[in-house]
Design a protein around this motif. Sequence first.
Motif, PDB file in Angstrom:
ATOM      1  N   GLY A  18      96.645 120.025  23.497  1.00 20.79           N
ATOM      2  CA  GLY A  18      95.280 119.584  23.274  1.00 20.79           C
ATOM      3  C   GLY A  18      94.229 120.682  23.443  1.00 20.79           C
ATOM      4  O   GLY A  18      93.166 120.629  22.818  1.00 20.79           O
ATOM      5  N   ASP A  21      93.237 121.991  20.168  1.00 26.46           N
ATOM      6  CA  ASP A  21      92.395 121.064  19.412  1.00 26.46           C
ATOM      7  C   ASP A  21      90.937 121.198  19.846  1.00 26.46           C
ATOM      8  O   ASP A  21      90.029 121.230  19.021  1.00 26.46           O
ATOM      9  N   ARG A 294     104.491 115.498  24.408  1.00 24.76           N
ATOM     10  CA  ARG A 294     105.407 116.392  25.078  1.00 24.76           C
ATOM     11  C   ARG A 294     106.310 115.506  25.928  1.00 24.76           C
ATOM     12  O   ARG A 294     105.820 114.558  26.568  1.00 24.76           O
ATOM     13  N   LYS A 299     103.918 112.988  31.237  1.00 25.33           N
ATOM     14  CA  LYS A 299     103.631 112.034  30.157  1.00 25.33           C
ATOM     15  C   LYS A 299     104.343 110.696  30.371  1.00 25.33           C
ATOM     16  O   LYS A 299     104.207 109.796  29.541  1.00 25.33           O
ATOM     17  N   GLY A 348     111.053 117.417  18.178  1.00 28.12           N
ATOM     18  CA  GLY A 348     110.440 118.588  17.563  1.00 28.12           C
ATOM     19  C   GLY A 348     108.943 118.439  17.506  1.00 28.12           C
ATOM     20  O   GLY A 348     108.377 117.515  18.113  1.00 28.12           O
ATOM     21  N   ASP A 350     105.819 118.167  14.772  1.00 31.53           N
ATOM     22  CA  ASP A 350     105.658 117.861  13.355  1.00 31.53           C
ATOM     23  C   ASP A 350     104.298 117.195  13.132  1.00 31.53           C
ATOM     24  O   ASP A 350     104.131 115.994  13.366  1.00 31.53           O
ATOM     25  N   LEU A 375      94.552 113.079  23.858  1.00 28.94           N
ATOM     26  CA  LEU A 375      93.985 113.033  22.504  1.00 28.94           C
ATOM     27  C   LEU A 375      94.684 111.995  21.639  1.00 28.94           C
ATOM     28  O   LEU A 375      94.073 111.418  20.745  1.00 28.94           O
TER      29      LEU A 375
HETATM   30  P1  ADP Z   1      98.677 117.667  25.943  1.00 32.24           P
HETATM   31  O1  ADP Z   1      97.676 118.694  25.539  1.00 32.24           O
HETATM   32  O2  ADP Z   1      98.752 117.428  27.411  1.00 32.24           O
HETATM   33  O3  ADP Z   1     100.039 117.884  25.359  1.00 32.24           O
HETATM   34  P2  ADP Z   1      96.954 115.804  24.484  1.00 32.24           P
HETATM   35  O4  ADP Z   1      97.087 114.350  24.230  1.00 32.24           O
HETATM   36  O5  ADP Z   1      95.680 116.282  25.092  1.00 32.24           O
HETATM   37  O6  ADP Z   1      98.212 116.254  25.353  1.00 32.24           O
HETATM   38  O7  ADP Z   1      97.114 116.593  23.113  1.00 32.24           O
HETATM   39  C1  ADP Z   1      98.335 116.608  22.449  1.00 32.24           C
HETATM   40  C2  ADP Z   1      98.094 117.057  21.019  1.00 32.24           C
HETATM   41  O8  ADP Z   1      99.300 117.591  20.495  1.00 32.24           O
HETATM   42  C3  ADP Z   1      97.711 115.924  20.092  1.00 32.24           C
HETATM   43  O9  ADP Z   1      96.917 116.452  19.056  1.00 32.24           O
HETATM   44  C4  ADP Z   1      99.069 115.437  19.579  1.00 32.24           C
HETATM   45  O10 ADP Z   1      98.982 114.787  18.335  1.00 32.24           O
HETATM   46  C5  ADP Z   1      99.816 116.735  19.468  1.00 32.24           C
HETATM   47  N1  ADP Z   1     101.262 116.639  19.661  1.00 32.24           N
HETATM   48  C6  ADP Z   1     101.944 116.486  20.832  1.00 32.24           C
HETATM   49  N2  ADP Z   1     103.275 116.493  20.615  1.00 32.24           N
HETATM   50  C7  ADP Z   1     103.432 116.632  19.275  1.00 32.24           C
HETATM   51  C8  ADP Z   1     104.575 116.720  18.414  1.00 32.24           C
HETATM   52  N3  ADP Z   1     105.826 116.649  18.904  1.00 32.24           N
HETATM   53  N4  ADP Z   1     104.377 116.880  17.100  1.00 32.24           N
HETATM   54  C9  ADP Z   1     103.122 116.950  16.590  1.00 32.24           C
HETATM   55  N5  ADP Z   1     102.004 116.875  17.333  1.00 32.24           N
HETATM   56  C10 ADP Z   1     102.159 116.730  18.666  1.00 32.24           C
END
Ligand code: ADP
Length: 472
Positions: A18, A21, A294, A299, A348, A350, A375
């Motif tokens: 995140g 982002d 993750r 989580k 993975g 994606d 997010l």
């Molecule tokens: P963190 O930063 O703690 O992993 P957040 O919810 O703040 O968690 O942000 C996670 C971001 O990464 C989001 O945009 C989510 O869609 C993306 N994301 C997490 N895991 C995956 C995955 N395996 N494939 C695609 N996008 C992922």
Amino acid sequence: MKALSVASEIYPLVKTGGLADVAGALPGALATEGVTVHSLVPGYPAVLDALPSVEEAARFADLFGGPARLLAGQAFGLNVLAIEAPHLYARAGALYGHADDAHRFAALGWVAAEIGRGAVAGFVPDVVHAHDWQAGLAPTYLHYGDGRRPGTVMTVHNLAFQGQFPAHLLGPLRLPAAAWAIEGVEYYGAIGFLKAGLLLADRVTTVSPTYADEIRTDPGGMGLGGLLRARGNALRGILNGIDTQVWDPATDANLAARYDASGLQSRAANKTALQAQLGLEPDPEALLVGVVTRLTWQKGADLLAEALPGLFAAGGQVALLGSGEPALEMAFAAAAATHTGRVGVRIGYDEELAHLIQGGADVIAVPSRFEPCGLTQLCALRYGALPLVARVGGLADTVIDANEMALAAGVATGLQFAPVTREALEVALGRAMRLWGDQAAWRQVQRNAMAADVGWTRPAKHYAEVYRAAVG
Ligand code: ADP
């Protein structure tokens, strides 16, 4: 106002979570607040490849072990300043976990401080905004420097990642002897990058009001609770937004069918596509629970794995996308093998599938034990997939639980559960099932969710306020 944003990741150039982002979306939102942002990032191969044309903005004869250049370029609407330092950043494999991470990220903070002191002609920032431990030494170097300096802001996206390195690196990291103190970088006998930033920045923010409260407690503070309590009003929680153009179900090219709140029946085509892609039974009636995460203890992925049998017994399905701890990856792969057609798993990372899960699942589950902001539940709100979340951190701040009163008042946007246990998660999944049984009520909650304000406009106003306070 001019701001230098300092982060080790920035979407869409380089992302592991995140943080990227936020670093990618905030500059654009701040522009409407009259703040011009330049984004300083390490020149990883992916970053340099993404910059079509660059100009040399500064040169460093010795940046922690080799020569380096600062390259200025534009990409995806961002003003990028990339540190070209092959000896630090030209690496294959993961972004973090290298033996010289202390040097790699001290360099990020050091260059930020140089820019703060005017190293780049034509761009002298009023404020330097450091994100997470990788940038934690930016406010630190500025604090110990001479002369005029810009205001500094430290934002913590996840207090679990603190950046601690051996004390003997003090000199090699160009930190003055005076910094070796409780009031400096010293942290339980080591050098604490995040600790130093949280202590020495003019202002501190984190990514939700509830997380700002949680990290001031001893358990939530993870060793930094006392320091954060002492920062008093200098610490503020500002909710993250999401990029509402990247995440827009009306235009999303990753969906089988695009839709808005007035055409929710179109989501059915996305559910069918998702079920087909992950080998789930093509069942429009089954409550489909999506997960994008993750796979880690934070989580709550283990709780979800334990709750699967009850969900399947009640007729539900699960679509999971994630990667992380091998034991959790194996648990979900095993569940997919045992409960064929009920759980579809993709191990993975994606982006495209993440969008289809948001557009096709009925529920997005986020059972985090702690969650600074989160997010995926914001994306879920925007896509009309009801977020089912643990009542912690930013999850507590962004989802309105569909209890009797909220349903009657027409404000519910999802489901919350507490405490964060398997039992409470199972109760929440049961409540989701019952709500699913009343399709009219479900549709109403979906429409409420899609009307929630998840964009960056409001957060950007708050960051601009913090910048002004840091400068003042
Ligand atoms: P963190 O930063 O703690 O992993 P957040 O919810 O703040 O968690 O942000 C996670 C971001 O990464 C989001 O945009 C989510 O869609 C993306 N994301 C997490 N895991 C995956 C995955 N395996 N494939 C695609 N996008 C992922």
